[in-house]
Design a protein around this motif. Structure first.
Motif, PDB file in Angstrom:
ATOM      1  N   VAL A  77       2.989  -1.050   4.125  1.00 15.44           N
ATOM      2  CA  VAL A  77       2.406   0.231   3.730  1.00 15.44           C
ATOM      3  C   VAL A  77       3.464   1.325   3.825  1.00 15.44           C
ATOM      4  O   VAL A  77       4.160   1.442   4.836  1.00 15.44           O
ATOM      5  N   PHE A  78       3.587   2.116   2.752  1.00 19.02           N
ATOM      6  CA  PHE A  78       4.419   3.313   2.753  1.00 19.02           C
ATOM      7  C   PHE A  78       3.496   4.524   2.872  1.00 19.02           C
ATOM      8  O   PHE A  78       2.596   4.701   2.043  1.00 19.02           O
ATOM      9  N   LEU A  79       3.723   5.356   3.872  1.00 12.24           N
ATOM     10  CA  LEU A  79       2.903   6.541   4.095  1.00 12.24           C
ATOM     11  C   LEU A  79       3.826   7.752   4.204  1.00 12.24           C
ATOM     12  O   LEU A  79       4.569   7.889   5.168  1.00 12.24           O
ATOM     13  N   ASP A  80       3.778   8.623   3.192  1.00 14.50           N
ATOM     14  CA  ASP A  80       4.672   9.771   3.133  1.00 14.50           C
ATOM     15  C   ASP A  80       3.939  11.006   3.644  1.00 14.50           C
ATOM     16  O   ASP A  80       3.079  11.555   2.956  1.00 14.50           O
ATOM     17  N   GLU A  81       4.277  11.424   4.863  1.00 15.97           N
ATOM     18  CA  GLU A  81       3.643  12.564   5.540  1.00 15.97           C
ATOM     19  C   GLU A  81       2.119  12.447   5.488  1.00 15.97           C
ATOM     20  O   GLU A  81       1.422  13.335   4.991  1.00 15.97           O
ATOM     21  N   PRO A  82       1.579  11.354   6.032  1.00  9.59           N
ATOM     22  CA  PRO A  82       0.149  11.076   5.872  1.00  9.59           C
ATOM     23  C   PRO A  82      -0.781  12.040   6.575  1.00  9.59           C
ATOM     24  O   PRO A  82      -1.913  12.232   6.133  1.00  9.59           O
ATOM     25  N   THR A  83      -0.359  12.668   7.677  1.00  5.71           N
ATOM     26  CA  THR A  83      -1.303  13.479   8.450  1.00  5.71           C
ATOM     27  C   THR A  83      -1.136  14.977   8.215  1.00  5.71           C
ATOM     28  O   THR A  83      -1.671  15.775   8.978  1.00  5.71           O
ATOM     29  N   THR A  84      -0.438  15.358   7.158  1.00  7.55           N
ATOM     30  CA  THR A  84      -0.344  16.778   6.815  1.00  7.55           C
ATOM     31  C   THR A  84      -1.734  17.334   6.542  1.00  7.55           C
ATOM     32  O   THR A  84      -2.491  16.803   5.730  1.00  7.55           O
ATOM     33  N   GLY A  85      -2.093  18.396   7.236  1.00  5.45           N
ATOM     34  CA  GLY A  85      -3.407  19.001   7.038  1.00  5.45           C
ATOM     35  C   GLY A  85      -4.503  18.396   7.893  1.00  5.45           C
ATOM     36  O   GLY A  85      -5.645  18.847   7.830  1.00  5.45           O
ATOM     37  N   PHE A  86      -4.183  17.369   8.691  1.00  9.67           N
ATOM     38  CA  PHE A  86      -5.192  16.768   9.554  1.00  9.67           C
ATOM     39  C   PHE A  86      -5.455  17.665  10.761  1.00  9.67           C
ATOM     40  O   PHE A  86      -4.543  18.266  11.314  1.00  9.67           O
ATOM     41  N   ASP A  87      -6.718  17.715  11.201  1.00  5.66           N
ATOM     42  CA  ASP A  87      -7.014  18.372  12.473  1.00  5.66           C
ATOM     43  C   ASP A  87      -6.697  17.368  13.593  1.00  5.66           C
ATOM     44  O   ASP A  87      -6.463  16.186  13.342  1.00  5.66           O
ATOM     45  N   PRO A  88      -6.636  17.831  14.851  1.00  6.46           N
ATOM     46  CA  PRO A  88      -6.245  16.932  15.945  1.00  6.46           C
ATOM     47  C   PRO A  88      -7.087  15.662  16.032  1.00  6.46           C
ATOM     48  O   PRO A  88      -6.557  14.574  16.285  1.00  6.46           O
ATOM     49  N   GLU A  89      -8.395  15.769  15.811  1.00  2.88           N
ATOM     50  CA  GLU A  89      -9.249  14.579  15.890  1.00  2.88           C
ATOM     51  C   GLU A  89      -8.898  13.586  14.783  1.00  2.88           C
ATOM     52  O   GLU A  89      -8.832  12.371  15.027  1.00  2.88           O
TER      53      GLU A  89
ATOM     54  N   GLY B 103       0.857  -1.168   0.000  1.00  3.45           N
ATOM     55  CA  GLY B 103       0.000   0.000   0.000  1.00  3.45           C
ATOM     56  C   GLY B 103       0.897   1.222   0.000  1.00  3.45           C
ATOM     57  O   GLY B 103       1.874   1.264   0.759  1.00  3.45           O
ATOM     58  N   VAL B 104       0.605   2.190  -0.850  1.00  6.97           N
ATOM     59  CA  VAL B 104       1.497   3.348  -1.003  1.00  6.97           C
ATOM     60  C   VAL B 104       0.685   4.634  -0.970  1.00  6.97           C
ATOM     61  O   VAL B 104      -0.308   4.783  -1.697  1.00  6.97           O
TER      62      VAL B 104
END
Length: 292
Positions: A153-165, A81-82
């Motif tokens: 799974v490769f996840l490149d900066e997956p939570t950029t732009g995520f709110d805290p929740e 998964g990428v």
């Protein structure tokens, strides 16, 4: 089957005279969550793209799930998964339809509704990507990356732009994947995220690995704690490798309570910044020597 999901020896990627990745050695164990940290331009994304089979390397040996990613097969890609840095763009498909389409590419896909719930997109299931916020598009990218129940799974900066929740929902998803034996390699700029999720952390600066250890091992590299207190109008802050002994001496010199007394141990962020700063200084000195 090897215990290593990823084995890298002397990985290099050059662009002209620029070494984007400069001789990295790395092993990622099966079932491990491995975080790759470093400033922008350090080579993290380039390394992930090479490991995922999206970019050719200039040198070194790489094995991912027993296969050289420079010679990928369909069966190998079905095991991966990428999620790269680019987000889902305009599409005629809704989020639900995109996941249904992706599910047909894998022999044992996840349930679409379960995947939507796992990334917090149930209420946006019938929206197209262009109508989603940046953080919501990143959530869709995460869902697409794990849709095939991948081994790795490769996840490149997956939570950029995520709110805290949304970040907390993502953390729960990663912990669930780990419990099912999925190997995860992620890059992130959030030190608390790496500290929470990663079994081990690699820190890259200027294309080279400058540290590789567990979060606890990295924190242990900082020997000094900080003791701070207020005396009248003056705030004192002293570094010491023996905070308990320092505190005993401090208490002996004061009668009663010491205002705003606090002992602070180095955080993962403190160690990270020290390592990146030391690497930058070493590179600057090397450039001076070459120029001389």
């Amino acid at each position: 089957m090897s215990d290593e999901a990823i084995t890298v020896t002397g990985l290099r990627k050059t662009y002209g005279t620029k070494n984007a990745v400069d001789g990295i050695d790395l092993e990622v164990h099966r079932g491990e969550v491995f975080a790759l940290l470093g400033p922008n331009g350090a080579g993290k994304s380039t390394a992930v793209e090479i490991l995922g089979g999206f970019r050719k390397r200039s040198g070194g040996d790489v094995t991912v799930l027993g296969v050289d990613p420079a010679r990928p097969t369909r069966q190998w890609r079905e095991r991966l998964g990428v999620m790269l840095q680019s987000t889902s763009g305009s599409s005629v498909l809704t989020a639900r339809e995109a996941l249904h389409h992706a599910s047909r590419l894998y022999p044992h896909p996840r349930d679409v509704d379960e995947a939507l719930a796992a990334v917090g997109l149930t209420e946006k299931a019938d929206a197209k990507p262009q109508l989603l916020s940046g953080g919501q598009r990143r959530r869709l990218d995460v869902a697409l990356a794990v849709m095939g129940n991948p081994e790795l799974v490769f996840l490149d900066e997956p939570t950029t732009g995520f709110d805290p929740e949304a970040r907390r929902q993502f953390w729960t998803l990663i912990e669930s994947l780990r419990e099912h034996g999925t190997t995860i390699l992620l890059t992130t700029h959030y030190l608390d995220e790496a500290d929470r999720l990663a079994d081990r952390i690699g820190i890259i600066a200027n294309g080279s690995m400058v540290a590789l250890d567990t979060p606890e091992g990295l924190r242990a590299r900082a020997t000094d704690a900080w003791v701070s207190w207020v005396d009248g109008d003056v705030t004192h802050r002293e570094a010491t490798p023996t905070p308990t002994a320092y505190l005993r001496d401090l208490l002996a010199r004061h009668d009663g309570e010491i205002p705003r007394l606090q002992i602070t141990h180095p955080s993962l962020e403190d160690v990270y910044l020290d390592l990146i700063g030391a690497a930058a200084q070493a590179d600057a000195e090397a450039e001076k020597e070459m120029a001389a």
